[in-house]
Design an enzyme around this catalytic site. Structure first.
Site, PDB file in Angstrom:
ATOM      1  N   ARG A  62      62.990 -28.314  63.043  1.00 57.56           N
ATOM      2  CA  ARG A  62      61.861 -27.582  62.449  1.00 57.56           C
ATOM      3  C   ARG A  62      61.888 -27.685  60.922  1.00 57.56           C
ATOM      4  O   ARG A  62      60.840 -27.835  60.281  1.00 57.56           O
ATOM      5  CB  ARG A  62      61.906 -26.118  62.889  1.00 57.56           C
ATOM      6  CG  ARG A  62      60.693 -25.285  62.445  1.00 57.56           C
ATOM      7  CD  ARG A  62      60.711 -23.926  63.147  1.00 57.56           C
ATOM      8  NE  ARG A  62      59.525 -23.140  62.823  1.00 57.56           N
ATOM      9  CZ  ARG A  62      59.498 -22.194  61.887  1.00 57.56           C
ATOM     10  NH1 ARG A  62      60.588 -21.919  61.187  1.00 57.56           N
ATOM     11  NH2 ARG A  62      58.394 -21.513  61.662  1.00 57.56           N
ATOM     12  N   HIS A  66      58.809 -29.167  58.721  1.00 53.93           N
ATOM     13  CA  HIS A  66      58.203 -28.355  57.674  1.00 53.93           C
ATOM     14  C   HIS A  66      58.406 -28.984  56.299  1.00 53.93           C
ATOM     15  O   HIS A  66      57.584 -28.772  55.397  1.00 53.93           O
ATOM     16  CB  HIS A  66      58.782 -26.937  57.700  1.00 53.93           C
ATOM     17  CG  HIS A  66      58.200 -26.085  58.786  1.00 53.93           C
ATOM     18  ND1 HIS A  66      58.053 -24.720  58.681  1.00 53.93           N
ATOM     19  CD2 HIS A  66      57.698 -26.409  60.006  1.00 53.93           C
ATOM     20  CE1 HIS A  66      57.501 -24.244  59.787  1.00 53.93           C
ATOM     21  NE2 HIS A  66      57.288 -25.255  60.607  1.00 53.93           N
ATOM     22  N   ASN A  94      57.667 -20.208  56.832  1.00 50.47           N
ATOM     23  CA  ASN A  94      59.113 -20.346  56.668  1.00 50.47           C
ATOM     24  C   ASN A  94      59.864 -19.026  56.517  1.00 50.47           C
ATOM     25  O   ASN A  94      61.030 -18.916  56.916  1.00 50.47           O
ATOM     26  CB  ASN A  94      59.430 -21.213  55.444  1.00 50.47           C
ATOM     27  CG  ASN A  94      58.909 -22.636  55.588  1.00 50.47           C
ATOM     28  OD1 ASN A  94      58.859 -23.176  56.684  1.00 50.47           O
ATOM     29  ND2 ASN A  94      58.505 -23.236  54.470  1.00 50.47           N
ATOM     30  N   HIS A 193      59.057 -28.616  70.933  1.00 48.50           N
ATOM     31  CA  HIS A 193      59.139 -27.251  71.445  1.00 48.50           C
ATOM     32  C   HIS A 193      59.845 -27.162  72.789  1.00 48.50           C
ATOM     33  O   HIS A 193      59.899 -26.086  73.390  1.00 48.50           O
ATOM     34  CB  HIS A 193      57.734 -26.639  71.535  1.00 48.50           C
ATOM     35  CG  HIS A 193      57.188 -26.229  70.205  1.00 48.50           C
ATOM     36  ND1 HIS A 193      55.902 -25.746  70.032  1.00 48.50           N
ATOM     37  CD2 HIS A 193      57.752 -26.238  68.967  1.00 48.50           C
ATOM     38  CE1 HIS A 193      55.701 -25.472  68.744  1.00 48.50           C
ATOM     39  NE2 HIS A 193      56.803 -25.769  68.080  1.00 48.50           N
TER      40      HIS A 193
END
Length: 318
Positions: A62, A66, A94, A193
């Site tokens: 992740r 990001h 975040n 995911h």
């Protein structure tokens, strides 16, 4: 005449190589001579981190996603705030959720001991991401290297460039397209995911108010995510095998067990239904496509050549 043509060909070849160099192409063997133990160090560190907490593979993945969606894969997300600088850690997507910074710090410390001021934090994050996925049962791939670290970050970019858990299919497609990624890339990268956990506040509306959700699945999640309170209580994103990197996420979607609204959007009568169905029954296709898409993700606007720097501490500029 033939000699002249050959000289022209050589000139073209040299110019092409110079052009590639100017663009700063990433290469798989970038640190082969300058830091030969790099990949061994990263793999060992990630093995230890995941043995301690399986969720860390998802957390590092992740972080990488990001990072890359905000000014490219430049380790901007790793920078701490200072009295004169606000980075990306406090951005909505975040704050109180991005994690794994200490793992990257630990890897960086070991890498610095092996080859000082040589390997960027951006490349360490890219390698750690690959190893985290693979250690949890997912595919592996060659990681193109040679990224350099940004001297700045973008709070506004982090707040605007990252799709949220309530995103529609059209929003997902357009936000990935803005990064040079196709709808297929979006759907396969969403398969990340298949590992990880999510906070109740980000899926509460789905399990209480949406119609295209499996009733028993909604009931299960409601047990630990009530209509009010428990905002930060965690639940696995993939109900079937949350600590295994596999294609079960797509099986979830076909069974209306997507945890986020944005997850279920991939299988809700839209353009990605057929691909989701394929991935739900073909684990090998998902693994292969995911590896290719991760290379594309890692190639988003890297700083190369003399741009940026090689940070000595991933949390602050030199």
């Amino acid at each position: 005449m033939a000699t002249f043509s050959y000289i022209k060909y050589l000139a073209f070849l040299v110019l092409s190589l110079l052009a590639c160099s100017a663009r700063g192409q990433l290469t798989n063997n970038f640190y082969q001579k300058t830091c030969p133990k790099l990949e061994t160090i990263v793999r060992s560190s990630m093995t230890q981190a995941i043995a301690k907490e399986a969720r860390m593979g998802a957390s590092i993945l992740r972080l990488f996603f990001h990072d890359c969606f905000v000014n490219g894969c430049d380790a901007g997300i790793l920078l701490d705030d200072t009295p004169t600088f606000t980075g990306e850690k406090s951005a909505g997507p975040n704050a109180n959720s991005a994690r794994g910074f200490d793992v990257i710090d630990a890897i960086k410390t070991q890498v610095e001991a092996s080859c000082n001021a040589t390997v960027s934090c951006a490349d360490i994050l890219a390698l750690a991401t690959r190893d985290g996925v693979n250690l949890l049962g997912g595919p592996t791939w060659n990681v193109p290297l040679g990224r350099r670290d940004a001297r700045t970050a973008s709070l506004s970019g982090a707040n605007s460039n990252l799709p949220g858990p309530g995103s529609s299919l059209s929003t997902l497609i357009s936000m990935f397209s803005a990064q040079g990624l196709t709808a297929r890339d979006m759907t396969v990268l969403s398969g990340a995911h298949t590992i990880g956990q999510a906070q109740c506040q980000f899926f509460r509306n789905r399990i209480f108010n949406e119609k295209n959700v499996n009733a028993s699945f909604a009931s299960l999640r409601q047990q630990t995510c009530p209509q009010s309170g428990s905002d930060s209580t965690l639940a696995p994103i993939d109900v079937r095998s949350p600590n295994s990197f596999d294609n079960a996420y797509y099986v979830d979607l076909v069974n209306k067990q997507g945890l986020f609204h944005s997850d279920q959007e991939l299988f809700n009568g839209g353009s990605q239904d057929n691909l989701v169905t394929q991935y739900s029954t073909n684990a090998a296709l998902f693994a292969s496509d995911f590896a290719k898409a991760m290379v594309k993700l890692g190639n988003i606007k890297p700083l190369t050549g003399k741009n940026g720097e090689i940070r000595l501490n991933c949390r602050k500029i030199n």
